[in-house]
Design an enzyme around this catalytic site. Structure first.
Site, PDB file in Angstrom:
ATOM      1  N   CYS A 292      -6.638 -80.566  -4.374  1.00  0.00           N
ATOM      2  CA  CYS A 292      -6.314 -79.373  -5.164  1.00  0.00           C
ATOM      3  C   CYS A 292      -6.184 -79.674  -6.650  1.00  0.00           C
ATOM      4  O   CYS A 292      -6.359 -78.775  -7.478  1.00  0.00           O
ATOM      5  CB  CYS A 292      -5.037 -78.722  -4.636  1.00  0.00           C
TER       6      CYS A 292
ATOM      7  N   GLU B 151       1.693 -73.077  -3.097  1.00  0.00           N
ATOM      8  CA  GLU B 151       1.002 -74.195  -3.730  1.00  0.00           C
ATOM      9  C   GLU B 151      -0.490 -73.967  -3.540  1.00  0.00           C
ATOM     10  O   GLU B 151      -1.035 -74.219  -2.472  1.00  0.00           O
ATOM     11  CB  GLU B 151       1.453 -75.522  -3.091  1.00  0.00           C
TER      12      GLU B 151
END
Length: 442
Positions: free
Chosen positions: A228, A194
C-alpha cells in the site's frame, strides 16, 4: 477483576502469543510462500519480524499505557484531581487484507486485545494458507471470548458488517473502505480505515540518482508491488529523467537478473483476477523494461512505463502490482499541476538534496506519511503513527498509537469535599462581575 489483574492477564496472553509465533515462524513463512511465493527474506522483514517487534514493544509498555494518566487540573475546578482513563471500546471487528496477510492481521489484533477489547478477526480468503494458520495460532492462545478468527469470503464479511460493533478496523482498498464506512455509520460505529491510493515519488534534478534508483526499485517491487505504501508512480525532473531510467533498469537487473521470472526473490500476484487487472493496465503503453507475464504462474515482470497519459487506466487508480509509470516535470508549478490531479495519498516520497524544495513538498502536499530520500521505511518506526488522510484513510496505528486507537480516552475529574466555592450556585445576584473577573484572569 481489577485493572492490575486485568493487565496482568492480557500481558500473559501476549507473552504466550509471542512464544507461539516464535515456534511457528517457519510455518508462517511457508504459508506465505504457498499463498503467493513470497520470498522468505521478505516474509521475515515485512511480516514476522514486524509483528514480533510490535508484540515485544506492547508487552514492555502495556502497564504504562493502561495506567490512568494524571492531568494538571483546571483552576475552575479547584480543588480536584483530573485523570484520563484508557477504556476498551468493547467488541472490535478487524478485517485484514491479503497483501501482507500475517502482518496486517496480527498487528491490530495485538493492540485491540492489549487495550482490553473482545476481538473478531476476519482475515483475507485470498491468502488461505496464512489465514488458516493464523486461526490455529489464535485458537491455541486465546479463548474465543477474547480473540476469535472467522474465515470466509465476501458473504462472511457482509454478515459480520451487518452486526453491531463497538469499533471496526479495516485495511484494504478505497472502494471497499467506502462500503465499510457505510456499514459502520448505520450503528454510529467508529472506524479506522487503512486504505491506499496513488503514492507519488518525486525525484528532482539534485537527487543522488543512482542511490535513488536502488531504493525506489526495492520499495516498488517488494512483494511484487503489492504494497500500500509502494511508490505508485515517479515524477522526475526532465533534465535527469533519462539518466534515472538507466539506473532503474540497472537496479532491476541487479536485483532480479536478466530473467526475473527465474528469480526466487520476486513474489507472484495473489490471484488470477489481480494478474489480469494488472496485465490490462499495460495495454497501449510505452514499456521501457519488463512487460512480460505468465498466466500459469501469475507472474508479471518488474516493468517501467514511460509517460502514460493521466487519463489512462494505469494512472486512474492504485496499481498494486510491479508496474512503475514515469512522468516528467519541468518546474514546481507543473509538478503541482500533476499532483493536484490525484486524491491525498497514503505515502509521499521526495528525492532531493535541496532543502527548500523538500520543505515545500512537505508543506504543500497532504499525505499519510512519507520519506525524504527513501521509500516505505517510515513504517519501521513504532513511534511514528501510520495511517492515511482523505481518500487514503482515517485513523492511525503502530506502537502506542495502536493502543490509543483501540481505547476510548475517558476523562474523569475527582472533586475534593474539603472546600466548596459557592460562586457557581444560584441565586446569582451580583456574582456576574466576579465571574467575569475570574474568567478574564484565567
Amino acid at each position: 477483576m481489577n485493572l492490575a489483574s486485568e493487565i496482568h492477564h492480557r500481558k500473559k496472553k501476549l507473552i504466550r502469543l509471542l512464544h507461539e509465533l516464535e515456534m511457528q515462524e517457519d510455518a508462517i513463512l511457508s504459508a506465505l510462500y504457498a499463498d503467493f511465493k513470497k520470498p522468505v527474506f521478505e516474509g521475515l522483514i515485512t511480516e514476522t519480524a514486524l509483528v514480533k517487534s510490535e508484540l515485544k514493544y506492547t508487552i514492555r509498555n502495556i502497564n504504562k499505557w493502561a495506567k490512568p494518566k494524571r492531568i494538571w487540573p483546571s483552576l475552575v475546578n479547584f480543588p480536584s484531581s483530573d485523570f484520563i482513563y484508557q477504556e476498551p471500546y468493547g467488541k472490535v471487528l478487524i478485517i485484514s487484507p491479503w497483501n501482507y496477510p500475517f502482518h496486517l492481521a496480527l498487528m491490530p489484533v495485538i493492540a485491540a486485545f492489549a487495550a482490553g477489547n473482545q476481538v473478531i478477526l476476519k482475515p483475507s480468503e485470498l491468502a488461505p494458507h496464512t489465514s488458516n494458520l493464523i486461526a490455529k495460532i489464535i485458537a491455541s492462545v486465546f479463548e474465543k471470548t477474547e480473540v476469535d478468527v472467522i474465515e470466509g469470503g465476501l458473504k462472511v464479511s457482509q454478515e459480520l458488517l451487518a452486526k453491531r460493533w463497538d469499533y471496526i478496523f479495516f485495511t484494504g482498498s478505497v472502494a471497499v473502505g467506502k462500503k465499510i464506512a457505510q456499514a459502520a455509520v448505520q450503528h454510529l460505529t467508529p472506524v479506522t480505515l487503512e486504505l491506499g491510493g496513488k503514492s507519488p515519488c518525486v525525484v528532482d534534478e539534485t537527487a543522488n540518482l543512482q542511490l535513488a534508483a536502488k531504493r525506489i526499485v526495492w520499495g516498488k517491487f517488494l512483494n511484487a508491488g503489492q504494497t500500500c505504501v509502494a511508490p505508485d508512480f515517479l515524477l522526475v525532473h526532465t533534465s535527469v529523467k533519462s539518466q534515472l531510467i538507466k539506473y532503474l533498469v540497472d537496479e532491476i537487473v541487479n536485483a532480479y537478473g536478466e530473467n526475473p521470472e527465474l528469480s526466487t526473490d520476486l513474489a507472484r500476484i495473489i490471484n488470477h483476477d489481480n494478474w489480469l487487472r494488472i496485465k490490462q493496465l499495460l495495454k497501449e503503453q510505452q514499456i521501457v523494461i519488463g512487460g512480460f507475464s505468465d498466466e500459469s504462474s501469475l507472474y508479471i515482470a518488474p516493468t517501467i512505463v514511460d509517460e502514460p497519459s493521466l487519463e489512462s487506466d494505469i494512472m486512474k487508480a492504485e496499481i498494486f502490482g510491479p508496474l512503475l509509470p514515469i512522468l516528467s516535470y519541468n518546474g514546481e508549478n507543473e509538478l503541482e499541476e500533476i499532483l493536484d490531479h490525484f486524491e491525498k495519498p497514503l505515502a509521499f516520497y521526495v528525492f532531493s538534496t535541496t532543502r527548500s524544495f523538500i520543505a515545500n513538498c512537505l508543506f504543500k502536499y497532504s499525505f499519510g506519511g512519507g520519506c525524504v530520500n527513501d521509500v516505505a521505511i517510515h513504517l519501521a518506526n513504532k513511534k511514528l503513527p501510520f495511517g492515511g488522510v482523505g481518500h487514503s484513510g482515517s485513523g492511525a496505528y503502530h506502537g502506542k498509537h495502536s493502543f490509543d486507537t483501540f481505547s476510548h480516552r475517558k476523562s474523569v475529574v475527582k472533586k475534593a469535599n474539603w472546600l466548596d466555592i459557592p460562586i457557581r450556585y444560584a441565586p446569582y445576584n451580583d456574582k456576574i462581575r466576579w465571574v467575569k473577573k475570574l474568567l478574564d484572569w484565567l
